[in-house]
Design a protein around this motif. Structure first.
Motif: not given
Length: 169
Positions: A39, A55, A60, A62
């Motif tokens: 991530s 995702n 992932s 973000k």
């Protein structure tokens, strides 16, 4: 997922779109995946550029603009990539996380390079520009970084004073 490798990128309260664009690019996402990261969390500050959220099952990405504290994000990260702001650098070093500082080449008059190069010379972090970041990530061994002396913010203040020309030379 707590023990999975993750990257945290911070630009503090500034705008450093080039760094966010670089680390969120397809090439960098693929590089991070290849290196075993699962991530990326991006703190994008005042930037105009907003990266695409990823995702997938194994990876992932973000982002957010600001939080009251980024301490938890730093603590969770296997690697922190930061702008050269003294606050972000000190917080990451005191948390004992591996750190790569990215110099904003558009702000070369603001002592970022001096701060990053001295801390790199002392073995506490690596530094790069957006154009050299990929090579730095590929070639540098994060386990070779030395921990920063804990609980001694006055050392950092003295160090900053010297760089800024306020020291007693």
């Amino acid at each position: 997922m707590a023990d999975e490798k993750s990257v945290f990128v911070t630009v503090g309260t500034t705008s450093f779109d080039r760094l966010i664009e670089t680390v969120s690019s397809k090439a960098f996402v693929e590089l991070f995946e290849k290196l075993g990261y699962h991530s990326i969390v991006l703190q994008i500050g005042r930037g105009v550029y907003e990266p695409e959220i990823v995702n997938r099952k194994q990876f992932s990405m973000k982002y957010y603009r600001y939080k009251d504290s980024i301490a938890a994000d730093i603590q969770r990260a296997s690697l922190v990539i930061s702008h050269a702001g003294a606050g972000s650098v000190l917080e990451t070093l005191q948390a004992g996380r591996p750190l790569i500082v990215v110099i904003n080449e558009l702000l070369m008059d603001n002592h970022q390079l001096e701060l990053a190069s001295q801390l790199a010379e002392d073995g506490h972090l690596y530094y790069a520009t957006c154009s050299t970041l990929e090579a730095t990530i590929r070639k540098r061994n994060l386990s070779e970084l030395k921990s920063f002396p804990p609980g001694k913010p006055e050392l950092f203040s003295s160090f900053l004073d010297n760089i800024m020309g306020f020291g007693h030379s």
